[in-house]
Design an enzyme around this catalytic site. Structure first.
Site, PDB file in Angstrom:
ATOM      1  N   ASP A  30       0.910  -1.232   0.003  1.00 43.40           N
ATOM      2  CA  ASP A  30      -0.081  -0.015   0.104  1.00 43.40           C
ATOM      3  C   ASP A  30       0.752   1.227  -0.053  1.00 43.40           C
ATOM      4  OD1 ASP A  30      -3.228   0.584   1.639  1.00 43.40           O
ATOM      5  OD2 ASP A  30      -2.082   1.894   0.001  1.00 43.40           O
TER       6      ASP A  30
HETATM    7  C1  GLC Z   1      -4.184   4.436  -0.451  1.00 45.06           C
HETATM    8  C2  GLC Z   1      -4.997   3.262   0.031  1.00 45.06           C
HETATM    9  C3  GLC Z   1      -5.306   2.235  -1.029  1.00 45.06           C
HETATM   10  C4  GLC Z   1      -4.948   2.808  -2.362  1.00 45.06           C
HETATM   11  C5  GLC Z   1      -3.557   3.163  -2.589  1.00 45.06           C
HETATM   12  C6  GLC Z   1      -3.538   4.072  -3.889  1.00 45.06           C
HETATM   13  O1  GLC Z   1      -3.734   5.033   0.832  1.00 45.06           O
HETATM   14  O2  GLC Z   1      -4.983   2.593   1.082  1.00 45.06           O
HETATM   15  O3  GLC Z   1      -6.429   1.390  -0.936  1.00 45.06           O
HETATM   16  O4  GLC Z   1      -5.333   1.516  -3.649  1.00 45.06           O
HETATM   17  O5  GLC Z   1      -3.189   4.278  -1.415  1.00 45.06           O
HETATM   18  O6  GLC Z   1      -4.149   5.031  -3.932  1.00 45.06           O
END
Ligand code: GLC
Length: 756
Positions: free
Chosen positions: A297
């Site tokens: 993430d």
């Molecule tokens: C965010 C979220 C995740 C998302 C990623 C990219 O913080 O936790 O679900 O896909 O970053 O945007």
């Protein structure tokens, strides 16, 4: 074969452990297409270590879109890195033109010309938005949900995107958590079915088509169990919850051939998911045989330092790579340290090769090597974005997502000929909040508001705002400031209500009061809206409350006083049209709650499939499991939803037939209008080696019935539904008594029993 012979832990464990497991990777590669596996090996053999590490590195296209930008790092040199072949993927690059420009650098200027894969949070639509996922889930309509994801994929692919960071399959039982809007609610069975429908909608039957995109089951694992519903908070759960509640939607996603999995920010039982070898290598890739790749993430690799798990970024890179995190989103850990770690012998190059194989395989399956610019057609982009067919699809999804929570004295549907209809509430005139908080690619002010929807359906009304929901600037990164004091427009609203026949009050949350980073400790009506509702009620009790919100709300006063309550979530682009059609009877609401609505936020986490405890009911004074100041019961239970018609259930039957349990029940439409119903099947394994919940959803069917029509609804329960994971992680079906329940929600059920 019947249950008697099956009920042998070893046999079941062996037989069923395949449940939720894909075919394990053949050692020739990860694709079902042998030719792709060969191409991947040939390309891999040409790559330098730095180029391999480059494939494991993902950069953001612009900052602050979905997370804090790193203060240092090489992002400013990302263009040079593209030319070096050190960037395997980018996120948040949008528009065919921009994607083409980035792709051109990677493909035409780097040594091997490996195309990048472009990811984006296409959560419930791209430009044309469907209801938020929690709203879609309230439809219990898997075909409509799949169609919604297909529309999202078509528009995203037209804008150059070939990978979405969806579906979120995190189960959550806590309405305080802002991201419940992004999932399918509290139930594992429903959440698994919906996750699969979304993956099928995104990926289609041909991933190389130019209207399908790779999906991503996220966040692995346990993110929805953040303590106190506070986002990014600690997760500490037991084996039974992990194996029976949290894991199955991911196993179902793997069975649906999901191409990627995103790990989670949280620490899981003391180990951050991103650095959790047991979770990612032993379980996901090993036992379950996941053939795709794992993306971290945003910054979750770097955050292992803050967790107190990595001493510095280099160690974070080492821990993440060794734990099976294949791609690093925006920590810059891999691009900075991974080559050195391999040279120092701290990370095996074989593990790097494995990660790169997985990533290249998805790129080949997407067709990116055949045509890196296949998703960059500006002509297609113009033709498909906000296409009328897409609006029709998301309208259909919205109509099926509305939940009727209360309708005393059949206040609804309203009569179009009514003369004095008042509409009160800032959200009635809001064209952005209905889009929800996860609308990275869409445009503000593109939702049909409630007022516009009423106009579109020739409804005459008079409007008064009553009160603002938020004040000041709002935005993706900006905390919403709620209007807690300004009641200067109450008087106008009250005066209007006083002289009206019926008052439609549109109240709820600002679009940015739910979603990532937006947990709440108070889940009532924000700001002065509750006071506005009570003041209007004093002068006119004929109120229809239209809720617009991204999470279950605790509204005991409204439930006790307001005759009609519609739950409309955040219904997306066609919100106002769907609400108008429902208010005036062109749409008979058929939604059922995918998540329990509490009476009181202090009941959270509250959910239907709870254990019985040793003292489930009173009888010996105070010494039983209860509160002295609040009921144990929810305001509205899981699976609840009314209709403008009524349904009667009768003649429930259940019997063991070989190695299945056959269940049937008759459902009749006893009302005056046609309507859709969701018959729900629950079981309770009454005495097991690991205590089982008092009831668990194990089947449902949504169907339409005309007035006076009946339908024989039939279900089959197999070992997969009757079994559970014990505390050794083995799937077992055990002999004994099972209650079998079928009904219109998780509380209102007919009950019988069988013995295995
Ligand atoms: C965010 C979220 C995740 C998302 C990623 C990219 O913080 O936790 O679900 O896909 O970053 O945007």
């Amino acid at each position: 074969m019947n249950f008697k012979s099956l009920i042998n832990v070893g046999l079941i464990a062996t037989t069923l452990l395949g449940v939720g497991c894909t075919s394990s990777a053949n050692n020739r590669g990860y694709s079902k297409d042998a030719e792709i596996n060969t191409k991947v090996e040939m390309l891999l053999s040409k790559m330098t270590l730095e180029e391999k590490v480059g494939q494991m590195n993902q950069y953001n296209g612009f900052y602050d879109a979905t997370g804090p930008a790193p203060s240092d790092g090489d992002a400013k040199n990302k263009y040079e890195h593209l030319r070096n072949g050190w960037v395997g993927s980018m996120l948040n690059v949008r528009g065919a033109k921009e994607v083409r420009a980035m792709q051109k650098m990677a493909v035409e200027e780097s040594r091997l010309g490996i195309p990048m894969i472009f990811g984006l949070d296409v959560i419930h639509g791209h430009k044309t938005l469907a209801p938020i996922p929690l709203g879609e889930s309230a439809s219990w309509d898997l075909e409509a949900i799949k169609k919604s994801a297909q529309v999202a994929a078509t528009e995203a692919a037209a804008e150059g995107i070939n990978w979405t960071f969806a579906p979120m399959v995190d189960i959550s039982r806590d309405a305080r958590w802002g991201r419940v809007m992004e999932g399918a609610g509290e139930d594992t069975y429903l959440g698994s079915k919906i996750g699969v429908a979304r993956i099928q909608g995104f990926q289609g039957d041909d991933l190389s088509a130019n209207n399908t995109i790779a999906a991503c089951a996220k966040h692995f694992a346990g993110y929805g169990f953040a303590e106190a519903g506070r986002d990014y908070n600690t997760v500490d759960v037991g084996t039974s919850t992990l194996y029976n509640v949290i894991f199955p939607p991911f196993q179902a996603a793997l069975d649906a051939d999901v191409k990627t999995v995103m790990n989670s920010f949280n620490i899981l039982n003391g180990v951050p998911a991103t650095g959790n070898k047991w979770l990612q290598r032993d379980l996901l890739k090993g036992k379950w045989g996941f053939n795709g790749f794992v993306i971290s993430d945003w910054g979750s690799c770097m955050e292992m330092m803050a967790h107190g798990f990595a001493a510095d970024l280099k160690e974070a890179a080492e821990l993440a790579a060794n734990a099976g995190s294949d791609m690093d989103m925006e920590s810059y850990a891999y691009v900075k340290h991974l080559s050195t770690l391999v040279k120092e012998g701290k990370v095996n190059e074989a593990d790097i090769d494995d990660a790169v194989r997985r990533i290249l395989t998805v790129k080949y399956e997407l067709g990116l090597f055949d045509d890196p610019y296949k998703y960059c057609d500006e002509q297609r982009e113009q033709e498909l974005i906000y296409h009328e067919d897409h609006k029709a699809a998301v309208l259909d999804m919205a109509l099926k997502s509305v939940v009727l929570l209360k309708n005393d004295k059949q206040v609804l549907p309203l009569d179009k000929s009514q003369k004095k209809i008042a509409v009160i509430g800032a959200l009635a005139d809001d064209k952005t909040s209905p889009l929800g908080s996860w609308r990275v690619a869409s445009d503000d002010n593109t939702a049909v508001s409630v007022l516009e929807g009423l106009k579109n359906h020739n409804i005459k009304y008079t409007y008064a705002k009553g009160a603002d929901v938020s004040v000041g600037d709002v935005g993706f990164q900006i905390p919403v400031t709620i209007n807690n004091t300004d009641k200067s427009e109450f008087a106008e609203a009250i005066a209007l209500a006083r002289k009206s026949e019926v008052v439609v009050m549109v109240l709820g949350e600002h679009g940015y009061q739910s979603g990532e980073g937006r947990s709440r400790t108070n889940i009532g009506l924000p700001g002065v809206q509750q006071e506005l509702l009570e003041e209007v009620y004093k002068v006119n009790q004929n109120i229809v409350l239209v809720l617009m919100n991204g999470r279950p709300l605790a509204l005991p006063w409204a439930d006790a006083h307001i005759p009609a309550i519609l739950e409309t979530w955040q219904l997306g682009t066609e919100s106002g049209n769907a609400i108008a059609k429902t208010l005036f009877g062109d749409n008979n609401p058929s939604g059922k709650l995918p998540m329990t609505f509490p009476r009181n936020v202090a009941q959270c986490p509250i959910y239907y499939n709870h254990y019985n405890t040793g003292r489930p009911t009173g009888g010996n004074g105070v010494f039983w499991s209860h509160y002295i100041d609040e009921s144990n019961d929810p305001l509205y239970p899981f699976g609840f939803g009314l209709s403008y018609t009524s349904f009667e259930y009768s003649n429930l039957k259940a019997k063991v037939d070989g190695d299945v349990v056959k269940v049937s029940i008759t459902v009749k439409n006893t009302g005056k209008v046609a309507g859709q119903e969701v018959a729900q099947l629950y079981i309770h394994d009454k005495a097991a080696s690991v205590a089982r919940p008092i009831k668990e959803l194990k089947g449902f069917e949504k169907f339409e019935l005309a007035p006076n029509d009946s339908k024989l609804v039939e279900f089959e329960l197999t070992s997969k539904e009757l079994g559970f994971y014990n505390n050794e992680g083995e799937f077992v079906v055990e002999a004994g008594d099972f209650d079998i329940m079928v009904g219109t929600d998780s509380q209102n059920v007919s009950i019988t029993s069988v013995t295995l």
